[in-house]
Design a protein around this motif. Structure first.
Motif, PDB file in Angstrom:
ATOM      1  N   TYR A  93       0.826  -1.212   0.000  1.00 47.26           N
ATOM      2  CA  TYR A  93       0.000   0.000   0.000  1.00 47.26           C
ATOM      3  C   TYR A  93       0.858   1.259   0.000  1.00 47.26           C
ATOM      4  CZ  TYR A  93      -3.700   3.158   1.763  1.00 47.26           C
ATOM      5  OH  TYR A  93      -4.594   4.180   1.930  1.00 47.26           O
ATOM      6  N   LYS A  94       0.518   2.195  -0.893  1.00 49.59           N
ATOM      7  CA  LYS A  94       1.226   3.470  -1.021  1.00 49.59           C
ATOM      8  C   LYS A  94       2.695   3.289  -1.391  1.00 49.59           C
ATOM      9  CE  LYS A  94      -2.397   5.943  -0.002  1.00 49.59           C
ATOM     10  NZ  LYS A  94      -3.110   6.681  -1.076  1.00 49.59           N
ATOM     11  N   ASN A  95       2.980   2.204  -2.118  1.00 54.88           N
ATOM     12  CA  ASN A  95       4.317   1.957  -2.659  1.00 54.88           C
ATOM     13  C   ASN A  95       5.368   1.673  -1.578  1.00 54.88           C
ATOM     14  OD1 ASN A  95       6.054   1.605  -4.842  1.00 54.88           O
ATOM     15  ND2 ASN A  95       6.594   3.770  -4.982  1.00 54.88           N
ATOM     16  N   LYS A  96       4.913   1.148  -0.434  1.00 56.30           N
ATOM     17  CA  LYS A  96       5.841   0.828   0.662  1.00 56.30           C
ATOM     18  C   LYS A  96       6.138  -0.676   0.667  1.00 56.30           C
ATOM     19  CE  LYS A  96       4.337   4.629   3.661  1.00 56.30           C
ATOM     20  NZ  LYS A  96       3.698   4.987   4.958  1.00 56.30           N
ATOM     21  N   ASP A  97       7.410  -0.994   0.888  1.00 62.19           N
ATOM     22  CA  ASP A  97       7.830  -2.396   0.935  1.00 62.19           C
ATOM     23  C   ASP A  97       7.406  -3.048   2.254  1.00 62.19           C
ATOM     24  OD1 ASP A  97       9.018  -2.056  -1.506  1.00 62.19           O
ATOM     25  OD2 ASP A  97      11.070  -1.989  -0.740  1.00 62.19           O
ATOM     26  N   PHE A  98       7.118  -4.335   2.192  1.00 64.18           N
ATOM     27  CA  PHE A  98       6.860  -5.126   3.393  1.00 64.18           C
ATOM     28  C   PHE A  98       7.307  -6.559   3.119  1.00 64.18           C
ATOM     29  CE2 PHE A  98       3.198  -6.065   0.808  1.00 64.18           C
ATOM     30  CZ  PHE A  98       2.791  -7.345   1.163  1.00 64.18           C
ATOM     31  N   LEU A 103      -1.511 -19.432   3.139  1.00 61.47           N
ATOM     32  CA  LEU A 103      -2.230 -19.253   4.404  1.00 61.47           C
ATOM     33  C   LEU A 103      -1.526 -18.344   5.415  1.00 61.47           C
ATOM     34  CD1 LEU A 103      -3.756 -22.800   5.067  1.00 61.47           C
ATOM     35  CD2 LEU A 103      -4.911 -20.741   4.212  1.00 61.47           C
ATOM     36  N   PRO A 104      -0.184 -18.402   5.549  1.00 64.18           N
ATOM     37  CA  PRO A 104       0.469 -17.518   6.519  1.00 64.18           C
ATOM     38  C   PRO A 104       0.280 -16.029   6.228  1.00 64.18           C
ATOM     39  CG  PRO A 104       1.919 -19.336   5.960  1.00 64.18           C
ATOM     40  CD  PRO A 104       0.770 -19.394   5.005  1.00 64.18           C
ATOM     41  N   GLN A 105      -0.191 -15.684   5.032  1.00 65.43           N
ATOM     42  CA  GLN A 105      -0.438 -14.280   4.722  1.00 65.43           C
ATOM     43  C   GLN A 105      -1.585 -13.715   5.557  1.00 65.43           C
ATOM     44  OE1 GLN A 105      -0.544 -13.765   0.329  1.00 65.43           O
ATOM     45  NE2 GLN A 105       0.845 -15.530   0.339  1.00 65.43           N
ATOM     46  N   LEU A 106      -2.313 -14.587   6.237  1.00 59.34           N
ATOM     47  CA  LEU A 106      -3.314 -14.110   7.197  1.00 59.34           C
ATOM     48  C   LEU A 106      -2.644 -13.265   8.278  1.00 59.34           C
ATOM     49  CD1 LEU A 106      -5.501 -17.335   7.576  1.00 59.34           C
ATOM     50  CD2 LEU A 106      -6.206 -15.170   6.521  1.00 59.34           C
ATOM     51  N   ILE A 107      -1.371 -13.552   8.556  1.00 60.82           N
ATOM     52  CA  ILE A 107      -0.608 -12.738   9.510  1.00 60.82           C
ATOM     53  C   ILE A 107      -0.431 -11.336   8.950  1.00 60.82           C
ATOM     54  CG2 ILE A 107       1.589 -12.475  10.739  1.00 60.82           C
ATOM     55  CD1 ILE A 107       1.888 -15.564  10.534  1.00 60.82           C
ATOM     56  N   ASN A 108      -0.058 -11.250   7.668  1.00 62.26           N
ATOM     57  CA  ASN A 108       0.091  -9.945   7.014  1.00 62.26           C
ATOM     58  C   ASN A 108      -1.219  -9.164   7.020  1.00 62.26           C
ATOM     59  OD1 ASN A 108       2.232 -11.697   4.948  1.00 62.26           O
ATOM     60  ND2 ASN A 108       2.930  -9.793   5.882  1.00 62.26           N
ATOM     61  N   VAL A 109      -2.329  -9.878   6.837  1.00 59.21           N
ATOM     62  CA  VAL A 109      -3.640  -9.234   6.851  1.00 59.21           C
ATOM     63  C   VAL A 109      -3.936  -8.702   8.252  1.00 59.21           C
ATOM     64  CG1 VAL A 109      -6.127  -9.552   6.537  1.00 59.21           C
ATOM     65  CG2 VAL A 109      -4.528 -10.647   4.956  1.00 59.21           C
ATOM     66  N   PHE A 110      -3.684  -9.514   9.241  1.00 57.75           N
ATOM     67  CA  PHE A 110      -3.999  -9.142  10.626  1.00 57.75           C
ATOM     68  C   PHE A 110      -3.224  -7.902  11.064  1.00 57.75           C
ATOM     69  CE2 PHE A 110      -3.794  -9.546  15.279  1.00 57.75           C
ATOM     70  CZ  PHE A 110      -5.143  -9.707  15.563  1.00 57.75           C
ATOM     71  N   VAL A 111      -1.942  -7.801  10.676  1.00 58.89           N
ATOM     72  CA  VAL A 111      -1.121  -6.662  11.114  1.00 58.89           C
ATOM     73  C   VAL A 111      -1.296  -5.437  10.215  1.00 58.89           C
ATOM     74  CG1 VAL A 111       0.576  -8.186  12.181  1.00 58.89           C
ATOM     75  CG2 VAL A 111       0.936  -7.399   9.829  1.00 58.89           C
ATOM     76  N   GLY A 112      -2.000  -5.594   9.076  1.00 54.84           N
ATOM     77  CA  GLY A 112      -2.308  -4.442   8.240  1.00 54.84           C
ATOM     78  C   GLY A 112      -1.465  -4.259   6.988  1.00 54.84           C
ATOM     79  N   ASP A 113      -0.532  -5.187   6.717  1.00 50.24           N
ATOM     80  CA  ASP A 113       0.251  -5.087   5.485  1.00 50.24           C
ATOM     81  C   ASP A 113      -0.601  -5.400   4.258  1.00 50.24           C
ATOM     82  OD1 ASP A 113       2.677  -4.581   6.824  1.00 50.24           O
ATOM     83  OD2 ASP A 113       3.032  -6.729   7.111  1.00 50.24           O
ATOM     84  N   MET A 114      -1.582  -6.288   4.463  1.00 55.12           N
ATOM     85  CA  MET A 114      -2.395  -6.773   3.363  1.00 55.12           C
ATOM     86  C   MET A 114      -3.867  -6.779   3.747  1.00 55.12           C
ATOM     87  SD  MET A 114      -0.063 -10.020   2.056  1.00 55.12           S
ATOM     88  CE  MET A 114      -1.251 -10.500   0.790  1.00 55.12           C
ATOM     89  N   SER A 115      -4.699  -7.091   2.756  1.00 53.43           N
ATOM     90  CA  SER A 115      -6.129  -7.305   2.959  1.00 53.43           C
ATOM     91  C   SER A 115      -6.441  -8.724   2.500  1.00 53.43           C
ATOM     92  CB  SER A 115      -6.926  -6.284   2.133  1.00 53.43           C
ATOM     93  OG  SER A 115      -8.307  -6.508   2.254  1.00 53.43           O
ATOM     94  N   LEU A 116      -7.592  -9.253   2.897  1.00 56.27           N
ATOM     95  CA  LEU A 116      -7.969 -10.573   2.392  1.00 56.27           C
ATOM     96  C   LEU A 116      -8.120 -10.535   0.874  1.00 56.27           C
ATOM     97  CD1 LEU A 116     -10.618 -11.779   5.009  1.00 56.27           C
ATOM     98  CD2 LEU A 116      -8.312 -12.667   4.685  1.00 56.27           C
ATOM     99  N   VAL A 117      -8.702  -9.462   0.376  1.00 49.43           N
ATOM    100  CA  VAL A 117      -8.910  -9.306  -1.067  1.00 49.43           C
ATOM    101  C   VAL A 117      -8.257  -8.014  -1.532  1.00 49.43           C
ATOM    102  CG1 VAL A 117     -10.610  -9.144  -2.923  1.00 49.43           C
ATOM    103  CG2 VAL A 117     -11.108 -10.537  -0.899  1.00 49.43           C
ATOM    104  N   ILE A 155      -4.697 -11.377  -0.578  1.00 46.24           N
ATOM    105  CA  ILE A 155      -4.394 -12.797  -0.765  1.00 46.24           C
ATOM    106  C   ILE A 155      -5.032 -13.302  -2.057  1.00 46.24           C
ATOM    107  CG2 ILE A 155      -4.694 -15.125   0.202  1.00 46.24           C
ATOM    108  CD1 ILE A 155      -4.603 -13.909   2.975  1.00 46.24           C
ATOM    109  N   THR A 156      -6.214 -12.774  -2.372  1.00 46.23           N
ATOM    110  CA  THR A 156      -6.880 -13.168  -3.605  1.00 46.23           C
ATOM    111  C   THR A 156      -7.516 -11.954  -4.275  1.00 46.23           C
ATOM    112  OG1 THR A 156      -8.439 -14.747  -4.600  1.00 46.23           O
ATOM    113  CG2 THR A 156      -9.131 -13.693  -2.548  1.00 46.23           C
ATOM    114  N   ASP A 157      -7.796 -12.097  -5.553  1.00 44.47           N
ATOM    115  CA  ASP A 157      -8.412 -11.025  -6.337  1.00 44.47           C
ATOM    116  C   ASP A 157      -8.816 -11.626  -7.675  1.00 44.47           C
ATOM    117  OD1 ASP A 157      -6.159  -9.518  -8.481  1.00 44.47           O
ATOM    118  OD2 ASP A 157      -5.581 -11.195  -7.220  1.00 44.47           O
ATOM    119  N   PRO A 158      -9.491 -10.862  -8.548  1.00 44.28           N
ATOM    120  CA  PRO A 158      -9.913 -11.423  -9.836  1.00 44.28           C
ATOM    121  C   PRO A 158      -8.761 -11.974 -10.676  1.00 44.28           C
ATOM    122  CG  PRO A 158     -11.092  -9.395  -9.404  1.00 44.28           C
ATOM    123  CD  PRO A 158     -10.042  -9.506  -8.342  1.00 44.28           C
TER     124      PRO A 158
END
Length: 197
Positions: A45-50, A92-106, A133-136
């Motif tokens: 998000y916003k061109n920031k690395d994670f 599946l471990p990307q749920l951690i990234n979602v929880f901390v705010g780096d990613m969204s489920l979709v 984690i997923t998208d079209p």
């Protein structure tokens, strides 16, 4: 609402799936030398690395060559890696990234900086939302590795053909993002994984 949904859903997912995550982690450790997780740097998000969380499915050091995986039987993939990739368990471990705010489920799948450097100014609007984690595009190009395995120059084919088509779908998602659309894409993703695997 989208962020709240991500926190609740990813937290519940980590709790419910913890036995599966533990079994996969043990299998990876027993199957090959190296860490359980693969922590590659992606653009968010916003061109920031994670650093993304994925179960390691390839041999240690395999990413020092090509960044693309070629075909379903890439020799760099471990025995456990072949299975967890086939059933998308490595994600599946990307749920951690979602929880901390780096990613969204979709959301648009997060890319490595090497490929983002090819994007135009307009394409950079993909980064106006959190990656997911997923998208079209993930659904449409679910057999991406097989497509690249048939190409004469897999990386060039990825950059000039597959990536361009994926970005078009990413931008369509950014323009139409909504919680209801996310829920529909989550169910569609599950359906595809279950019916095709």
């Amino acid at each position: 609402m989208k962020r709240l949904f991500d926190i609740v859903a990813s937290g519940c997912g980590l709790l419910v799936l913890s036995p599966v995550l533990l079994v996969v982690a043990i299998w990876i450790k027993l199957d090959s030398r190296g860490p359980v997780f693969y922590r590659q740097v992606r653009v968010g998000y916003k061109n920031k690395d994670f650093r993304i969380f994925k179960f390691r499915s390839m041999r240690v050091g395999a990413d020092k060559g090509s960044l693309v995986t070629i075909g379903g039987r890439d020799p760099r993939i471990t025995r456990s890696g072949y299975f967890i990739r086939k059933y998308k368990l490595d994600e599946l471990p990307q749920l951690i990234n979602v929880f901390v705010g780096d990613m969204s489920l979709v959301g648009p799948r997060p890319e490595v900086r090497h490929y983002v450097d090819y994007w135009t100014a307009e394409q950079m609007h993909v980064l106006d939302v959190r990656p997911g984690i997923t998208d079209p595009a993930s659904i449409k190009f679910r057999n991406e590795n097989e497509l690249m395995g048939q190409a004469e120059d897999p990386e060039a084919y990825y950059i000039h053909v597959i990536m361009q088509e994926k970005i078009k779908l990413y931008l369509e998602y950014v323009e139409n993002v909504s919680l209801w659309y996310d829920v529909k894409l989550i169910f569609k993703t599950f359906k595809v994984i279950v019916t095709e695997r």
